[in-house]
Design a protein around this motif. Structure first.
Motif, short mmCIF file in Angstrom:
data_model
loop_
_atom_site.label_atom_id
_atom_site.label_comp_id
_atom_site.label_asym_id
_atom_site.label_seq_id
_atom_site.Cartn_x
_atom_site.Cartn_y
_atom_site.Cartn_z
N ASP A 1 0.83 -1.20 0.00
CA ASP A 1 0.00 0.00 0.00
C ASP A 1 0.87 1.25 0.00
N THR A 2 0.24 2.38 -0.35
CA THR A 2 0.87 3.70 -0.22
C THR A 2 0.13 4.46 0.87
N PRO A 3 0.78 4.88 1.96
CA PRO A 3 2.19 4.65 2.24
C PRO A 3 2.47 3.22 2.67
N ARG A 4 3.72 2.79 2.53
CA ARG A 4 4.11 1.45 2.92
C ARG A 4 4.04 1.29 4.42
N ASP A 5 3.54 0.14 4.86
CA ASP A 5 3.50 -0.19 6.28
C ASP A 5 4.93 -0.43 6.75
N PRO A 6 5.45 0.37 7.67
CA PRO A 6 6.84 0.20 8.11
C PRO A 6 7.12 -1.14 8.77
N THR A 7 6.05 -1.87 9.15
CA THR A 7 6.25 -3.20 9.76
C THR A 7 6.25 -4.32 8.72
N SER A 8 6.15 -3.97 7.44
CA SER A 8 6.13 -4.98 6.39
C SER A 8 7.36 -5.88 6.49
N PRO A 9 7.16 -7.20 6.42
CA PRO A 9 8.30 -8.12 6.53
C PRO A 9 9.11 -8.23 5.24
N LYS A 10 8.56 -7.71 4.14
CA LYS A 10 9.25 -7.85 2.86
C LYS A 10 10.35 -6.80 2.72
N PRO A 11 11.49 -7.18 2.13
CA PRO A 11 12.53 -6.18 1.85
C PRO A 11 12.06 -5.24 0.75
N VAL A 12 12.78 -4.15 0.57
CA VAL A 12 12.42 -3.14 -0.42
C VAL A 12 13.39 -3.20 -1.60
N MET A 13 12.83 -3.13 -2.81
CA MET A 13 13.65 -2.98 -4.01
C MET A 13 13.26 -1.69 -4.69
N VAL A 14 14.26 -0.84 -4.97
CA VAL A 14 14.03 0.44 -5.64
C VAL A 14 14.42 0.32 -7.11
#
Length: 284
Positions: A19-32
């Motif tokens: 979602d936007t904004p991203r949930d800071p507790t998301s377990p998935k890593p981030v790819m830019v």
């Protein structure tokens, strides 16, 4: 459309897979994902969607391109700052900070991959690993470079908006970039982004992307990369020939090399299945 101010410019960004904004507790890593010259984040959406089961994918438009537009009152200050690629790496670091992101992985293309190389070396504490698509090192040729600048200047100066309304214009515009066909909607988006690019930015980054300085600095930067990196070339890429990518990869044992056969400058769109196999094997 979400924007966030980074170094005086409102940068467009979007999330794929969260979602936007991203949930800071998301377990998935981030790819830019970082786009190339005169492009936008739009052409990365299909690749990001294919990777969204494992990553929260952040797409953004670099300043002066796509939807990260520059207001007239900002021009003087930004021209004084210049269009060196390392300043775009600084923008990315500020974007990551502004969005409160942890260490990220990078997938970058063409000029965006050059920006990514600077980012990997200037901010190694922010990066887990990187994928560089259609990039490499080249040798300085004064006559060829001057001809390129002259031609590039004409191309940037002559961008009538009516060009996008000509039915076959997107096909002809993309012909030099491709070896295999891509969806018509992607071709139209590329032409629209090119026509919308800020004039000073588009011209300035031509001179910083292809320059004597770049031929001297980029080999050093590739040799300095300290995170696991995959460099992917298109076999018939006319913009950044595959041999230039192979040379760059040979400069550093941290860099793996992959060649996507029968593709040009956009292997992720021309042969997404093969491109994603190389990427997934690397990430695994």
């Amino acid at each position: 459309m979400p924007h966030i101010e980074v170094n005086q410019v409102n940068h467009y960004y979007e999330w794929v897979g969260t979602d936007t904004p991203r949930d800071p507790t998301s377990p998935k890593p981030v790819m830019v994902f970082i786009h190339g010259w005169a492009g936008s984040a739009r052409y990365w959406r299909s690749t990001a969607a294919a990777m969204s089961d494992r990553y929260d994918c952040l797409l953004y438009d670099m300043r002066g391109f796509g939807r990260s537009t520059i207001a007239p009152e900002q021009q003087a200050a930004l021209e004084a700052r210049g269009y060196e690629l390392e300043t775009y790496a600084d923008d990315l670091a500020e974007l990551v900070k502004a969005l409160n992101l942890p260490r990220v992985s990078i997938n970058a293309h063409s000029m965006g991959a050059s920006v990514a190389v600077y980012f990997l070396n200037q901010y190694p504490h922010l990066v887990d690993r990187a994928i560089l698509t259609c990039n490499g090192v080249f040798e300085y040729d004064k006559a060829a470079f001057e001809a390129f600048y002259k031609f590039g200047g004409y191309v940037v100066a002559f961008r009538p908006q009516w060009l996008a309304k000509i039915p076959l214009a997107p096909r002809f515009f993309m012909a030099r970039f491709l070896s295999q066909p891509i969806p018509a909607a992607e071709k139209i988006a590329f032409l629209e982004d090119f026509l919308a690019a800020d004039y000073a930015t588009a011209l300035g980054t031509i001179f910083t992307s292809v320059s004597k300085k770049a031929t001297e600095v980029m080999p050093v930067e590739f040799a300095k990369i300290s995170v696991p990196t995959l460099l992917v070339s298109g076999e018939f890429d006319q913009i950044t020939p595959a041999e230039l990518g192979r040379k760059a990869a040979a400069m550093n044992p941290k860099i793996e090399y992959a060649l996507v056969k029968n593709t040009g400058h956009f292997p992720m769109l021309e042969d997404p299945e093969t491109y994603l196999k190389y990427v997934n094997d690397f990430l695994a």
